[in-house]
Design a protein around this motif. Sequence first.
Motif, short mmCIF file in Angstrom:
data_model
loop_
_atom_site.label_atom_id
_atom_site.label_comp_id
_atom_site.label_asym_id
_atom_site.label_seq_id
_atom_site.Cartn_x
_atom_site.Cartn_y
_atom_site.Cartn_z
N ASP A 183 -7.99 7.99 1.70
CA ASP A 183 -7.78 8.22 3.13
C ASP A 183 -8.43 9.54 3.54
O ASP A 183 -7.83 10.61 3.42
CB ASP A 183 -6.28 8.25 3.45
CG ASP A 183 -6.01 8.04 4.93
OD1 ASP A 183 -6.94 8.27 5.73
OD2 ASP A 183 -4.90 7.65 5.29
N ASP A 211 -2.44 4.77 -2.46
CA ASP A 211 -3.17 5.49 -1.42
C ASP A 211 -3.12 6.99 -1.68
O ASP A 211 -2.06 7.55 -1.98
CB ASP A 211 -2.54 5.17 -0.06
CG ASP A 211 -3.29 5.77 1.10
OD1 ASP A 211 -4.15 5.07 1.67
OD2 ASP A 211 -3.02 6.93 1.45
N GLU A 214 0.87 -1.17 0.00
CA GLU A 214 0.00 0.00 0.00
C GLU A 214 0.90 1.22 0.00
O GLU A 214 1.45 1.61 1.03
CB GLU A 214 -0.97 0.03 1.18
CG GLU A 214 -1.90 1.23 1.06
CD GLU A 214 -3.10 1.20 1.98
OE1 GLU A 214 -3.89 2.18 1.93
OE2 GLU A 214 -3.25 0.24 2.74
#
Length: 324
Positions: free
Chosen positions: A197, A168, A126
């Motif tokens: 996020d 991300d 990630e």
Amino acid sequence: MDKEVDVLVRRAVTVLAVAALTACGTDESPTPQAAPTSPSPSASAPALPAPAGPSPSASAAPGSTPELPLGGTRIFPTYRVVAYYGTAGTATLGVLGEGTPDKMLPKLRAAAKPFAGGRKVQVAYELIASVAQAGPGRDGDYSQMIPMARIQQYVDQARRNKVLVILDLQPGRGDFLPQARQLERFLVQPHVGLALDPEWRMPQGKVPGRTIGKVGSGEVNRVSDYVAGLVKRHNLPEKLFVLHQFRSSMLPDVARIKKQPGLAMVQHVDGFGTRSEKDATWNRLRRPQQFHLGYKLFYDEDIKRYGAKDLLKFKNVPELISFQ
């Protein structure tokens, strides 16, 4: 902020050596995360020339159907995904940045092996592709994309080694969708997914690290619709689409987030702390009726960090587990 939370916050500042600290609300999760610094952590790493598009070997052979790294076209329930989280060139934001992909992959495989629980283990990177900033930057959005060549390095190495990649996004005051579109050259590859996020999605006038952000369902649905469109258009296998959360306020109308064909949509419950604190967050936020579930483990900030045997006993065992 109670005394125990204050201890955790101070510990995060010391361990991660960051300049800003995530705010911690009194009515929400007691497990905040530490904010990244400005400038981008990738700035110290030498930039390589960015390629014009995806690597030629990223596509399936003519006449064949693209598959996931270890085979098949559906991620769950065949696989349990275990990821290292971080960004290129620094360990400050997570374990993935402690070394090159070649250095970190054997460590990731060893860490992931105990989490099988009757499934095949699929390891993943990630990679934080856009990093929230303490300053506005040139375009004023308090976010900076790491060099495309750095992302390409991880994507190419992952493809060669049968690893998934989750890119991300921390968009600051920007919108998730334009940043996702910047990454299309990678998202059209069969092994690359996306994570949003909301902690770092700032309202106008707010600064990352001083305010915990949020994102509405409309913006999430626009991004997931875009990624699902790529899957359909390019006949790709199912992609991970991850939503990070450790406060209910981060996804204020979560029930309106739509399922999308071709996406394995994961609610990833984050936040560090004691086991009781993490349990409270998990029990309050998880929505197994709507999402696949993810869970984050912190090497340094968790107190009596859960191990594989513990997580495999959870009600609703997480299908995506990441280490930061």
